[in-house]
Design an enzyme around this catalytic site. Structure first.
Site, PDB file in Angstrom:
ATOM      1  N   ASP A  42      11.196   7.036 -21.245  1.00 24.71           N
ATOM      2  CA  ASP A  42      10.939   6.286 -20.017  1.00 24.71           C
ATOM      3  C   ASP A  42       9.851   5.236 -20.228  1.00 24.71           C
ATOM      4  OD1 ASP A  42      11.276   5.620 -17.383  1.00 24.71           O
ATOM      5  OD2 ASP A  42      10.102   7.286 -16.588  1.00 24.71           O
ATOM      6  N   ASN A  44      10.500   1.584 -20.469  1.00 26.19           N
ATOM      7  CA  ASN A  44      10.875   0.305 -21.083  1.00 26.19           C
ATOM      8  C   ASN A  44      10.609  -0.875 -20.146  1.00 26.19           C
ATOM      9  OD1 ASN A  44      11.784   1.588 -23.397  1.00 26.19           O
ATOM     10  ND2 ASN A  44      13.905   1.675 -22.708  1.00 26.19           N
ATOM     11  N   SER A  87      22.026   7.652 -17.631  1.00 27.49           N
ATOM     12  CA  SER A  87      22.378   8.698 -16.679  1.00 27.49           C
ATOM     13  C   SER A  87      23.484   8.230 -15.744  1.00 27.49           C
ATOM     14  CB  SER A  87      21.152   9.105 -15.861  1.00 27.49           C
ATOM     15  OG  SER A  87      20.854   8.126 -14.882  1.00 27.49           O
ATOM     16  N   ASN A  90      22.234   5.752 -13.380  1.00 25.84           N
ATOM     17  CA  ASN A  90      21.872   4.407 -13.856  1.00 25.84           C
ATOM     18  C   ASN A  90      22.883   3.337 -13.470  1.00 25.84           C
ATOM     19  OD1 ASN A  90      20.296   5.550 -16.951  1.00 25.84           O
ATOM     20  ND2 ASN A  90      19.402   5.108 -14.957  1.00 25.84           N
TER      21      ASN A  90
END
Length: 291
Positions: A42, A44, A87, A90
């Protein structure tokens, strides 16, 4: 970490990450190494924003870091490494960002395949097939699975179009289709119907960027995993940070609902998957081919 350090090329970056890992690993206890590490990479987008860049630049750097950290884990002797790459939630992101994430996975597979082969890494995919995934990405995934299928080193599982709740629902549906009686439903039976029945439960989950939640990732498998939340944004995560997380794992006393007596730090209990009949274990595992 400075921005220019990410412009030195994949070869330098990968070598540096693994070199740091080799130096930092000296105080790790080989007998207490986690068998399976799961990771939520996590941060970015936040990293890119802090650099004054657009979010996709963060994903570009983050994709390179994934490959480097995975190969570093292989050098450390980790048997399984599972990354939360995309995911089911997403799909709610902007179309341009989704398109970039899809292309990033495709490019990473082809660019790093030689290294995966050199390190004897086997790639696996866990998730739901979806027609929204571009055909070229599906081809790349199939290529990776087929090319590395005979490798016997670390298994690198890519959780792509994956959701923990969806995995459990899919397992229940397949059990119903197979006519499994309610009296036969237990932990072991459900585990046999998950996306990767042979995958051991993670010993350690690492999440970066300071977030302290699991976000629908491996809900069934994380029941007794040790959770380590790193404040480091994923594009700045290195082999040293990986070793730090393993070091923290080795300091913990894993009791699994029992007492301290006789339980050493890093102790791994018998997994529900041990002793399975091989033919039955794979009988209803979902197809991993997109073709």
């Amino acid at each position: 970490m400075h921005e220019y350090s990410f412009r030195l090329g994949r070869e330098f970056q990968a070598a540096s990450t693994r070199e740091l890992t080799m130096v930092s690993r000296l105080d790790l206890d080989p007998a207490l190494m986690p068998r399976h590490i799961a990771c939520i990479p996590d941060g970015n987008g936040r990293w890119a924003q802090r650099q004054g860049r657009v979010r996709i630049n963060g994903h570009s750097v983050g994709a390179r870091v994934i490959s480097d950290v995975v190969l570093g884990a292989a050098d450390l002797g980790i048997e399984w490494f599972t990354i939360y790459a995309f995911s089911t939630e997403n799909w709610q992101r902007p179309e341009s960002e989704i398109a970039y994430l899809m292309g990033s996975l495709e490019r990473a597979i082809y660019r790093r395949m030689d290294e995966f082969m050199q390190h004897n890494v086997r790639l696996r995919w866990i998730g739901s097939p979806d027609t929204r995934i571009p055909y070229s990405v599906r081809e790349a995934i199939d290529y990776a699975l087929t090319t590395t299928a005979s490798n016997t080193g670390m298994t690198f599982a890519i959780a792509f179009n994956y959701g923990g709740r969806t995995e459990i629902v899919d397992a229940i549906r397949r059990m119903i289709e197979d006519g499994v009686a309610g009296s036969d439903v237990n932990d072991t039976m459900i585990s046999r119907y998950l996306y990767a029945p042979d995958m051991p439960d993670p010993d350690l989950l690492i999440r970066t960027s300071g977030e302290s939640r699991i976000s629908n990732f491996l809900l069934w498998q994380l029941a007794y995993s040790e959770l380590v939340f790193s404040p480091v944004l994923w594009p700045e995560f290195t082999g040293d940070h990986l070793v730090d997380a393993i070091r923290e794992y080795q300091r913990r006393n894993r009791r699994f609902g029992g007492l301290d007596a006789g339980m050493s730090p890093g102790h791994t209990p018998p997994t529900l998957r041990e002793g399975f009949d091989t033919e039955l274990t794979y009988a209803r595992a979902p197809s991993i081919s997109f073709s």
